[in-house]
Each structure stands twice: as C-alpha cells, then as structure tokens.
Motif scaffolding. Structure first.
Motif, PDB file in Angstrom:
ATOM      1  N   ALA A  64       0.924  -1.301  -0.091  1.00 45.49           N
ATOM      2  CA  ALA A  64      -0.095  -0.112  -0.032  1.00 45.49           C
ATOM      3  C   ALA A  64       0.748   1.192   0.249  1.00 45.49           C
ATOM      4  O   ALA A  64       0.665   2.255  -0.755  1.00 45.49           O
ATOM      5  N   ALA A  65       1.875   1.270   0.727  1.00 48.70           N
ATOM      6  CA  ALA A  65       2.723   2.471   0.705  1.00 48.70           C
ATOM      7  C   ALA A  65       3.688   2.530  -0.471  1.00 48.70           C
ATOM      8  O   ALA A  65       3.552   3.680  -1.036  1.00 48.70           O
ATOM      9  N   TYR A  66       4.024   1.337  -0.935  1.00 47.63           N
ATOM     10  CA  TYR A  66       4.855   1.518  -2.222  1.00 47.63           C
ATOM     11  C   TYR A  66       3.679   2.054  -3.461  1.00 47.63           C
ATOM     12  O   TYR A  66       4.174   2.943  -4.337  1.00 47.63           O
ATOM     13  N   ALA A  67       2.721   1.326  -3.469  1.00 45.79           N
ATOM     14  CA  ALA A  67       1.435   1.847  -4.417  1.00 45.79           C
ATOM     15  C   ALA A  67       1.305   3.628  -4.241  1.00 45.79           C
ATOM     16  O   ALA A  67       1.159   4.098  -5.336  1.00 45.79           O
ATOM     17  N   PHE A  68       1.029   4.093  -3.138  1.00 46.43           N
ATOM     18  CA  PHE A  68       0.606   5.226  -2.727  1.00 46.43           C
ATOM     19  C   PHE A  68       1.777   6.147  -3.355  1.00 46.43           C
ATOM     20  O   PHE A  68       1.633   7.152  -3.902  1.00 46.43           O
ATOM     21  N   PHE A  69       3.098   6.074  -3.036  1.00 45.35           N
ATOM     22  CA  PHE A  69       4.050   6.780  -3.548  1.00 45.35           C
ATOM     23  C   PHE A  69       4.224   6.732  -5.030  1.00 45.35           C
ATOM     24  O   PHE A  69       4.361   7.671  -5.514  1.00 45.35           O
ATOM     25  N   ARG A  70       4.229   5.591  -5.420  1.00 38.23           N
ATOM     26  CA  ARG A  70       4.099   5.465  -6.982  1.00 38.23           C
ATOM     27  C   ARG A  70       3.084   6.091  -7.786  1.00 38.23           C
ATOM     28  O   ARG A  70       3.289   6.999  -8.646  1.00 38.23           O
ATOM     29  N   LEU A  71       1.770   6.184  -7.253  1.00 41.19           N
ATOM     30  CA  LEU A  71       0.687   6.605  -7.945  1.00 41.19           C
ATOM     31  C   LEU A  71       0.627   8.184  -7.648  1.00 41.19           C
ATOM     32  O   LEU A  71       0.341   8.847  -8.660  1.00 41.19           O
ATOM     33  N   ALA A  72       1.131   8.682  -6.521  1.00 41.12           N
ATOM     34  CA  ALA A  72       1.046   9.748  -6.314  1.00 41.12           C
ATOM     35  C   ALA A  72       2.297  10.416  -6.958  1.00 41.12           C
ATOM     36  O   ALA A  72       2.445  12.035  -6.629  1.00 41.12           O
ATOM     37  N   ARG A  73       3.214   9.781  -7.279  1.00 39.14           N
ATOM     38  CA  ARG A  73       4.539  10.293  -7.788  1.00 39.14           C
ATOM     39  C   ARG A  73       5.257  11.223  -6.815  1.00 39.14           C
ATOM     40  O   ARG A  73       5.747  12.237  -7.212  1.00 39.14           O
ATOM     41  N   LEU A  74       5.278  10.559  -5.635  1.00 36.85           N
ATOM     42  CA  LEU A  74       6.481  11.184  -4.600  1.00 36.85           C
ATOM     43  C   LEU A  74       7.373  10.580  -4.442  1.00 36.85           C
ATOM     44  O   LEU A  74       7.292   9.178  -4.526  1.00 36.85           O
ATOM     45  N   GLU A  75       8.301  10.955  -4.089  1.00 34.28           N
ATOM     46  CA  GLU A  75       9.711  10.256  -3.738  1.00 34.28           C
ATOM     47  C   GLU A  75       9.801   9.987  -2.224  1.00 34.28           C
ATOM     48  O   GLU A  75       9.139  10.694  -1.205  1.00 34.28           O
ATOM     49  N   THR A  76      10.107   8.700  -1.888  1.00 32.26           N
ATOM     50  CA  THR A  76      10.446   8.399  -0.602  1.00 32.26           C
ATOM     51  C   THR A  76      11.659   8.741  -0.024  1.00 32.26           C
ATOM     52  O   THR A  76      12.383   9.636  -0.809  1.00 32.26           O
ATOM     53  N   ALA A  77      11.671   8.716   1.323  1.00 29.38           N
ATOM     54  CA  ALA A  77      12.665   9.332   2.118  1.00 29.38           C
ATOM     55  C   ALA A  77      14.068   8.776   1.540  1.00 29.38           C
ATOM     56  O   ALA A  77      15.105   9.316   1.577  1.00 29.38           O
ATOM     57  N   PHE A  78      14.102   7.279   1.131  1.00 26.85           N
ATOM     58  CA  PHE A  78      15.129   6.654   0.510  1.00 26.85           C
ATOM     59  C   PHE A  78      15.773   7.362  -0.836  1.00 26.85           C
ATOM     60  O   PHE A  78      16.766   6.960  -1.037  1.00 26.85           O
ATOM     61  N   HIS A  79      14.733   8.104  -1.543  1.00 29.17           N
ATOM     62  CA  HIS A  79      15.259   8.715  -2.763  1.00 29.17           C
ATOM     63  C   HIS A  79      15.184  10.249  -2.779  1.00 29.17           C
ATOM     64  O   HIS A  79      14.888  10.985  -3.683  1.00 29.17           O
TER      65      HIS A  79
END
Length: 135
Positions: A64-79
């Motif tokens: 769910a977290a992966y899909a959210f960041f991917r769909l919202a086109r947001l960068e994770t803290a790791f990136h």
C-alpha cells in the motif's frame, strides 16, 4: 553516526515499553470488579474488526505504501523525499486507509472463504476429539 542511531533506537524502545507495558500488564494489576481499560478499548467494534483483518494489514502495508508513493508520484525518504509533519500525517493516513481497505477486501474474498474449506481426510483433524466419559 552509528551510536546516535543505536541510542535513538534504544530511546524508541523505552518509549514503546513505557506505553505498552501498562496496558499489557493492567489485567494483572487490576483489583476492582469492573472491566479493565484495555478490555474496554480492545473489545469495541473497531478494534475487533481491525483484529480480524490484522493479518491482511501486516501483509498489505508495504505494498500500500509502495503503491501510494508510486501513484502519487512522490519520492520516498530513501530517494530524497522530504516532507513536513502535516504532509507526513496526510500520507500516513492515506496509506493506512488504503491498507485497511485492501486488508478488508482480502479478508472477505480470500481469508474467510479459505477458513471454511474442509481439510482433506489425510490431513487429520484440526481439533482433538473429546473422549466420552466412562460409565
């Protein structure tokens, strides 16, 4: 550095222990006749529902977290993503909502029907048979 991370981890563990231990040990310390606060908190409908779908929450939270960041086109803290507290709260709430919805759907479409399946005769019984009293 490494020691700063270790110290921070230890501090988080102590805070978690300070929050969890009183709730976990409350039934042991309670002497009054009424139900304990933890019993009242954990026996309401929302808590029981979350308990029912908790395995799905565990399974689906990362996706769910992966899909959210991917769909919202947001960068994770790791990136390189950096977010302020209100943004973190909104992102966390959105991920939690998506996780709960996905876990509920998987519970009713996969887990619950699987729980109703009969065991094959060669797999043995799930519960021990009760012995009849002699007499």
């Amino acid at each position: 550095g490494l020691w700063g991370t270790e110290l921070r981890t230890l501090l988080y563990a102590l805070i978690a222990l300070a929050v969890v231990a009183p709730v976990a040990c409350q039934p042991l310390l309670t002497v009054r006749a009424g139900p304990a606060i933890s019993t009242r908190l954990l026996s309401n409908r929302v808590a029981r529902f979350l308990g029912k779908i908790s395995y799905g929450i565990f399974i689906w939270q990362f996706l769910a977290a992966y899909a959210f960041f991917r769909l919202a086109r947001l960068e994770t803290a790791f990136h390189g993503g950096s977010y302020r507290a209100p943004e973190v709260i909104l992102i966390g709430a959105a991920i939690a909502a998506g996780t709960i919805v996905t876990a509920a759907v998987s519970y009713y479409l996969i887990e619950r029907p699987a729980q109703r399946l009969r065991m094959p005769h060669w797999a043995g019984r799930r519960t021990p048979q009760r012995r009849q009293p002699a007499g």
